[in-house]
Design an enzyme around this catalytic site. Sequence first.
Site, PDB file in Angstrom:
ATOM      1  N   LYS A 119      67.989  20.306  43.300  1.00  0.00           N
ATOM      2  CA  LYS A 119      67.519  19.212  44.163  1.00  0.00           C
ATOM      3  C   LYS A 119      66.298  19.649  44.967  1.00  0.00           C
ATOM      4  CE  LYS A 119      72.156  17.334  44.540  1.00  0.00           C
ATOM      5  NZ  LYS A 119      72.349  16.072  43.839  1.00  0.00           N
ATOM      6  N   GLN A 141      71.364  17.534  50.146  1.00  0.00           N
ATOM      7  CA  GLN A 141      70.332  16.499  50.247  1.00  0.00           C
ATOM      8  C   GLN A 141      69.304  16.799  51.332  1.00  0.00           C
ATOM      9  OE1 GLN A 141      69.825  14.003  48.238  1.00  0.00           O
ATOM     10  NE2 GLN A 141      71.689  14.279  47.037  1.00  0.00           N
ATOM     11  N   CYS A 165      79.323   9.440  43.870  1.00  0.00           N
ATOM     12  CA  CYS A 165      80.308  10.473  44.242  1.00  0.00           C
ATOM     13  C   CYS A 165      80.695  10.383  45.712  1.00  0.00           C
ATOM     14  CB  CYS A 165      79.826  11.887  43.912  1.00  0.00           C
ATOM     15  SG  CYS A 165      79.526  12.136  42.176  1.00  0.00           S
ATOM     16  N   ASP A 206      76.949  20.955  54.293  1.00  0.00           N
ATOM     17  CA  ASP A 206      76.533  20.634  52.933  1.00  0.00           C
ATOM     18  C   ASP A 206      75.059  20.231  52.997  1.00  0.00           C
ATOM     19  OD1 ASP A 206      75.864  19.350  50.593  1.00  0.00           O
ATOM     20  OD2 ASP A 206      77.658  18.101  50.499  1.00  0.00           O
ATOM     21  N   HIS A 263      80.158  13.577  50.288  1.00  0.00           N
ATOM     22  CA  HIS A 263      80.176  13.610  48.817  1.00  0.00           C
ATOM     23  C   HIS A 263      81.535  14.176  48.393  1.00  0.00           C
ATOM     24  CE1 HIS A 263      79.087  15.283  44.821  1.00  0.00           C
ATOM     25  NE2 HIS A 263      78.044  14.481  44.839  1.00  0.00           N
TER      26      HIS A 263
END
Length: 406
Positions: free
Chosen positions: A227, A204, A365, A201, A124
């Site tokens: 999220k 997600q 993104c 990261d 991303h």
Amino acid sequence: DNTFDIVKIRQDFPLLNKSIKGRPLIYLDNAATTQKPQIVIDATNQFYSNSNANVHRGAHTLSDDATELFEKARSSVQGFINAKHSHEIIWTKGTTEAINMIASGLAQSHLKPGDEILISAMEHHANIVPWQIAALRSGAKLMVVPINEKGELIFSTFKKLLNKKTAIVAMTHVSNALGTINQVKEIVRFAKQVNAITVIDGAQAVAHCPVDVQQLDCDFYAFSGHKLFGPTGIGVLYGKEDRLEQLPPFQMGGEMIKSVTFEQATWNELPYKFEAGTPNIAGAVGLAAAIDYLNSIDRVGAMLHEKRLMNYCLALAQSMDDIHLYGTAENKTAIFSFLMGDSHPSDVGTLLNQQGVAVRTGHHCTMPLMNELGISGTVRASFSLYNTEEEVAMLFAALTKVKTFL
Ligand code: PMP
């Protein structure tokens, strides 16, 4: 699996009852943000109705109460990702701010000319641009591990790219555009062999896979509350104690200092060194409620349910001959990223919206990834634990209708 009760789950999320353009909302944009269960909404309201005060500074009961809730929320996050210490949990406004904190700090304190920062082709923008700037500031070089046609990291190339100049390995746990789940534990294991600092990261991942930062053994892990069924504007930077001790602060101001004269200042201890200014207290309380919510449901059942949704989705996609799927890794979350014939993703999105189906279209993104794939964007349906098989069927019924328009 039978303790996962989808009817009950859906009742917990008030917004799922909404109608869009006279049709029941089918919310398939969960990778962008998730809907909130009532207990998260209530916890936030309760905080403002009953406990609102600033934290760590009042000489009064209300401030003590707010501080207690705020620090209890930090402990909830610690438990949720199994961090060793609660002071390894830094509140941020989200994944983006967390990665910026790490990249900016490491550019100052760690990176030197000639160093290499290793990312992947599926990152991303939030895990690309901060490193580009860190490289520019320090004279380090950004290196990219490619992906194969299924959208998986090419692990052999990753291993080849690792060398003694590799200072940082920053990779996503799960791709927001393809759904690919990376073997982060293995990534960290190999990165450590060249003494690279590891940054994951987790934006997600947290809502879909169990995360244990001690087991992963990464130096940093970042994620966003919104999220994970929590409020917007609150997120987490996890860092190992010694890494956080070595990292310079990101913002300066109240709460992050120990002492200040007009000439100089010394930093407060962890985690406060990284929490300048009044934090998002209600957000932290709301995020803790979201974690309570997740702990109250059958999470293994939820994961199996999402897997079932994805499999059903893939089966229906195969029955339509003009769907091209992006991201076909075996190990992936319930993200269905596709193009239909030669239609433009935003046209498909608009026509789906008219039928009450909410998806995201565009580059998500991940412009460099889209360039690699040779496309400008996709239509992305991303599922959450509260979606149903009927909704998957309705997505395809709506897509069939879209085809007659295009
Ligand atoms: N990384 C990934 C993989 C993401 O999906 C997102 C959100 N789309 C981000 C980082 C940035 O998260 P936020 O906008 O919450 O800071």
